[in-house]
Write a protein that holds these residues in place. Structure first.
Motif, PDB file in Angstrom:
ATOM      1  N   THR A   4      11.994  13.013  44.290  1.00 18.80           N
ATOM      2  CA  THR A   4      12.069  14.532  43.935  1.00 18.80           C
ATOM      3  C   THR A   4      13.305  14.832  43.649  1.00 18.80           C
ATOM      4  OG1 THR A   4      10.251  14.875  45.213  1.00 18.80           O
ATOM      5  CG2 THR A   4      11.149  16.620  44.691  1.00 18.80           C
ATOM      6  N   ARG A   5      14.431  14.821  44.481  1.00 17.03           N
ATOM      7  CA  ARG A   5      15.764  14.983  44.269  1.00 17.03           C
ATOM      8  C   ARG A   5      16.296  14.463  42.984  1.00 17.03           C
ATOM      9  NH1 ARG A   5      18.815  15.045  50.171  1.00 17.03           N
ATOM     10  NH2 ARG A   5      17.299  16.490  51.104  1.00 17.03           N
ATOM     11  N   GLU A   6      15.859  13.087  42.427  1.00 21.16           N
ATOM     12  CA  GLU A   6      16.153  12.497  41.512  1.00 21.16           C
ATOM     13  C   GLU A   6      15.597  13.465  40.184  1.00 21.16           C
ATOM     14  OE1 GLU A   6      16.593   8.079  39.421  1.00 21.16           O
ATOM     15  OE2 GLU A   6      16.025   8.367  41.430  1.00 21.16           O
ATOM     16  N   MET A   7      14.414  13.723  40.292  1.00 24.69           N
ATOM     17  CA  MET A   7      13.865  14.437  38.996  1.00 24.69           C
ATOM     18  C   MET A   7      14.429  15.858  38.854  1.00 24.69           C
ATOM     19  SD  MET A   7       9.856  13.697  39.921  1.00 24.69           S
ATOM     20  CE  MET A   7       9.075  12.306  39.607  1.00 24.69           C
ATOM     21  N   VAL A   8      14.892  16.458  40.099  1.00 22.00           N
ATOM     22  CA  VAL A   8      15.341  17.676  40.115  1.00 22.00           C
ATOM     23  C   VAL A   8      16.865  17.633  39.381  1.00 22.00           C
ATOM     24  CG1 VAL A   8      16.519  19.601  41.474  1.00 22.00           C
ATOM     25  CG2 VAL A   8      14.017  18.876  42.076  1.00 22.00           C
ATOM     26  N   GLU A   9      17.499  16.694  39.654  1.00 19.55           N
ATOM     27  CA  GLU A   9      18.733  16.372  38.957  1.00 19.55           C
ATOM     28  C   GLU A   9      18.811  16.192  37.773  1.00 19.55           C
ATOM     29  OE1 GLU A   9      22.208  14.483  37.901  1.00 19.55           O
ATOM     30  OE2 GLU A   9      20.530  13.259  38.136  1.00 19.55           O
ATOM     31  N   ILE A  10      17.743  15.304  37.382  1.00 19.79           N
ATOM     32  CA  ILE A  10      17.798  15.049  35.791  1.00 19.79           C
ATOM     33  C   ILE A  10      17.379  16.267  35.149  1.00 19.79           C
ATOM     34  CG2 ILE A  10      16.073  13.690  33.959  1.00 19.79           C
ATOM     35  CD1 ILE A  10      16.099  11.628  36.405  1.00 19.79           C
ATOM     36  N   VAL A  47      15.047  25.086  39.619  1.00 26.03           N
ATOM     37  CA  VAL A  47      13.940  24.916  40.507  1.00 26.03           C
ATOM     38  C   VAL A  47      13.277  26.052  41.002  1.00 26.03           C
ATOM     39  CG1 VAL A  47      13.256  23.398  42.690  1.00 26.03           C
ATOM     40  CG2 VAL A  47      14.950  22.716  41.061  1.00 26.03           C
ATOM     41  N   VAL A  48      11.926  25.903  40.863  1.00 26.88           N
ATOM     42  CA  VAL A  48      11.019  27.303  41.484  1.00 26.88           C
ATOM     43  C   VAL A  48      10.014  26.811  42.359  1.00 26.88           C
ATOM     44  CG1 VAL A  48       9.844  29.250  40.723  1.00 26.88           C
ATOM     45  CG2 VAL A  48      11.597  28.720  39.476  1.00 26.88           C
ATOM     46  N   GLU A  49       9.689  27.700  43.507  1.00 27.18           N
ATOM     47  CA  GLU A  49       8.559  27.004  44.256  1.00 27.18           C
ATOM     48  C   GLU A  49       7.576  28.252  44.471  1.00 27.18           C
ATOM     49  OE1 GLU A  49      10.609  25.805  47.838  1.00 27.18           O
ATOM     50  OE2 GLU A  49      10.705  23.845  47.130  1.00 27.18           O
ATOM     51  N   GLY A  50       6.439  27.814  44.684  1.00 32.88           N
ATOM     52  CA  GLY A  50       5.283  28.754  44.944  1.00 32.88           C
ATOM     53  C   GLY A  50       4.536  28.459  46.032  1.00 32.88           C
ATOM     54  N   PRO A  51       3.629  29.351  46.485  1.00 32.67           N
ATOM     55  CA  PRO A  51       2.854  29.147  47.700  1.00 32.67           C
ATOM     56  C   PRO A  51       1.705  28.014  47.634  1.00 32.67           C
ATOM     57  CG  PRO A  51       2.047  31.359  46.637  1.00 32.67           C
ATOM     58  CD  PRO A  51       3.291  30.623  45.917  1.00 32.67           C
ATOM     59  N   LYS A  93      10.660  38.094  32.085  1.00 27.11           N
ATOM     60  CA  LYS A  93      10.797  38.033  30.410  1.00 27.11           C
ATOM     61  C   LYS A  93      11.224  36.699  30.012  1.00 27.11           C
ATOM     62  CE  LYS A  93       8.953  42.095  29.686  1.00 27.11           C
ATOM     63  NZ  LYS A  93       7.645  41.586  30.440  1.00 27.11           N
ATOM     64  N   PRO A  94      10.807  35.965  28.739  1.00 25.00           N
ATOM     65  CA  PRO A  94      11.309  34.799  28.288  1.00 25.00           C
ATOM     66  C   PRO A  94      12.855  35.151  27.918  1.00 25.00           C
ATOM     67  CG  PRO A  94       9.526  35.700  26.755  1.00 25.00           C
ATOM     68  CD  PRO A  94       9.752  36.670  28.146  1.00 25.00           C
ATOM     69  N   PRO A  95      13.677  34.211  27.677  1.00 29.20           N
ATOM     70  CA  PRO A  95      13.199  32.480  28.079  1.00 29.20           C
ATOM     71  C   PRO A  95      13.076  32.258  29.382  1.00 29.20           C
ATOM     72  CG  PRO A  95      15.600  32.930  27.689  1.00 29.20           C
ATOM     73  CD  PRO A  95      15.064  34.273  27.420  1.00 29.20           C
ATOM     74  N   VAL A  96      12.232  31.330  29.676  1.00 27.24           N
ATOM     75  CA  VAL A  96      11.821  30.663  30.975  1.00 27.24           C
ATOM     76  C   VAL A  96      12.028  29.019  30.905  1.00 27.24           C
ATOM     77  CG1 VAL A  96       9.886  29.984  32.704  1.00 27.24           C
ATOM     78  CG2 VAL A  96      10.355  32.505  31.955  1.00 27.24           C
ATOM     79  N   ARG A  97      12.798  28.642  31.676  1.00 28.63           N
ATOM     80  CA  ARG A  97      12.953  27.100  31.853  1.00 28.63           C
ATOM     81  C   ARG A  97      12.988  26.668  33.247  1.00 28.63           C
ATOM     82  NH1 ARG A  97      17.970  24.135  28.557  1.00 28.63           N
ATOM     83  NH2 ARG A  97      17.656  25.911  27.243  1.00 28.63           N
ATOM     84  N   ILE A  98      11.676  26.300  33.744  1.00 19.80           N
ATOM     85  CA  ILE A  98      11.795  25.861  35.180  1.00 19.80           C
ATOM     86  C   ILE A  98      11.050  24.432  35.328  1.00 19.80           C
ATOM     87  CG2 ILE A  98      11.813  28.303  35.977  1.00 19.80           C
ATOM     88  CD1 ILE A  98       8.377  26.963  36.302  1.00 19.80           C
ATOM     89  N   ILE A  99      11.040  24.124  36.558  1.00 18.44           N
ATOM     90  CA  ILE A  99      10.262  23.017  37.270  1.00 18.44           C
ATOM     91  C   ILE A  99       9.865  23.361  38.601  1.00 18.44           C
ATOM     92  CG2 ILE A  99      11.276  21.005  35.876  1.00 18.44           C
ATOM     93  CD1 ILE A  99      12.997  20.575  38.489  1.00 18.44           C
ATOM     94  N   ALA A 100       8.848  23.272  39.152  1.00 20.81           N
ATOM     95  CA  ALA A 100       8.236  23.374  40.398  1.00 20.81           C
ATOM     96  C   ALA A 100       7.731  22.301  40.884  1.00 20.81           C
ATOM     97  CB  ALA A 100       7.232  24.376  40.208  1.00 20.81           C
ATOM     98  N   PRO A 101       8.625  21.784  41.905  1.00 21.55           N
ATOM     99  CA  PRO A 101       7.921  20.453  42.763  1.00 21.55           C
ATOM    100  C   PRO A 101       7.173  21.174  44.041  1.00 21.55           C
ATOM    101  CG  PRO A 101      10.230  20.735  43.048  1.00 21.55           C
ATOM    102  CD  PRO A 101       9.741  21.984  42.307  1.00 21.55           C
ATOM    103  N   GLY A 102       6.182  20.378  44.360  1.00 22.43           N
ATOM    104  CA  GLY A 102       5.575  20.819  45.719  1.00 22.43           C
ATOM    105  C   GLY A 102       4.284  20.047  45.816  1.00 22.43           C
TER     106      GLY A 102
END
Ligand SMILES: [Zn+2]
Length: 337
Positions: free
Chosen positions: A112-118, A126-130, A181-190
């Motif tokens: 996960t950390r490697e993906m977040v870094e790439i 990085v964003v998290e959700g419930p 509002k856009p632009p949005v550029r996120i990843i969400a691991p969980g």
């Protein structure tokens, strides 16, 4: 001088030898006992000729034995000091030492950390959700209507009406777009949850990483570029990628991405079912219905989304054949990473 006195003298000499902690201190002890002038044993030797004949033989033998014992101990002590051995109890320095027990990161955490870094290098935040979600974020907002088979109560962990454990991290896309509002550029691991029968390939809890890039003028070429770059960074520069049309409710067009088999390099083996390719993720251009659900204008912005199983990528990367190993917490397994 009788035998007891000789024994006491010997013990005294041996104590002094043992107390010498370096070669020069030992040399001082040698001079003190065996020195040509003033050595204690030397003085005893010199006194022998003046003794009466019957004493001379007995006393002479005792002093000679004393001298031999002290000389031998001096030589041994000198050899030991020169070899660098410490005084006191003998320690075998060639014995293997005791390793301190060090902890390490779980392979899922590492991946996960490697993906977040790439993805971080490409500007993804990085964003998290419930993990406990409502039907709106898990289904409706993602263009999954109520009659869709994915919403079957038997395929989901419902906690109460309209509330369930999320089955995918795509929920975070909806939550982010609702609030920004856009632009949005996120990843969400969980973590995500599905009532699957547990076997080598399935777990009822596993990990996903969702990605979303929405902006004016984002195209399918951006999708391919970002994901191909990820695959090479994560699996290695030799990896080739392939996209195959697919279907997901929340993207149009949709694709599955494959990487050339990590085991055989693409020539075909049992791991890739002799195809040379392994599917690693689903992706596509965000469906206009999803943009409308969150209040974005599909005429104004475009975007792509992708979702991948972190556990699956971890297993591919490290050659793990059974997903259950990742959650059994057997240190013999975890210690390998
Ligand atoms: Zn293969």
């Amino acid at each position: 001088m009788d035998a007891d006195e000789i024994r006491a003298l010997l013990q005294k000499a041996l104590d002094r030898i043992e107390a010498a902690t370096d070669v020069s201190a030992l040399e001082a002890v040698r001079v003190e006992w065996l020195g040509r002038k003033g050595g204690q044993i030397t003085a005893l030797m010199k006194s022998i000729p003046s003794l009466a004949a019957e004493q001379r033989a007995r006393f002479g033998q005792a002093v000679n034995e004393l001298k031999a014992a002290v000389t031998e101990r001096l030589d041994a002590r000198k050899a030991a000091l020169e070899a660098g051995r410490p005084a006191g109890p003998r320690i075998d320095v060639t014995m293997p030492g005791r390793r301190p027990a060090l902890g390490r990161l779980h392979p899922i955490t590492r991946a996960t950390r490697e993906m977040v870094e790439i993805f971080g290098r490409l500007g993804f935040e990085v964003v998290e959700g419930p993990e406990v979600e409502d039907e709106w974020h898990n289904f409706v907002g993602l263009n999954i209507p109520s009659e869709h088979p994915a919403r079957d109560p038997l395929d989901n962990y419902y906690l109460k009406d309209h509330v369930l454990l999320r089955t995918q991290t795509s929920t975070v896309q909806i939550r982010v777009m609702e609030n920004r509002k856009p632009p949005v550029r996120i990843i969400a691991p969980g973590r995500v949850y599905r009532p699957d029968t547990v076997d080598a390939g399935h777990s009822n809890m596993f990990h996903q990483l969702e990605g979303l890039w929405v902006e004016k003028g984002v195209t399918f070429a951006d999708l391919k570029g970002v994901l191909a770059m990820f695959a090479r960074a994560f699996f290695g520069p030799q990896v080739r990628t392939r996209f195959q049309p697919s279907y997901f409710p929340f993207t149009e067009p949709s694709a599955e991405m494959y990487v050339s088999c990590l085991l055989c390099g693409g020539s075909g083996c049992p791991a890739c079912k002799r195809t040379g390719w392994i599917e690693i993720l689903g992706c596509g251009m965000v469906d206009p219905n999803v943009f409308q659900a969150v209040g974005y204008d599909p005429e104004e912005v475009t975007g792509f989304a992708f979702g991948m199983g972190i556990d699956r990528q971890t297993m591919l990367k490290y050659g793990i054949h059974d997903i259950r190993l990742l959650f059994e917490n057997d240190v013999r397994f975890l210690r390998q990473f």
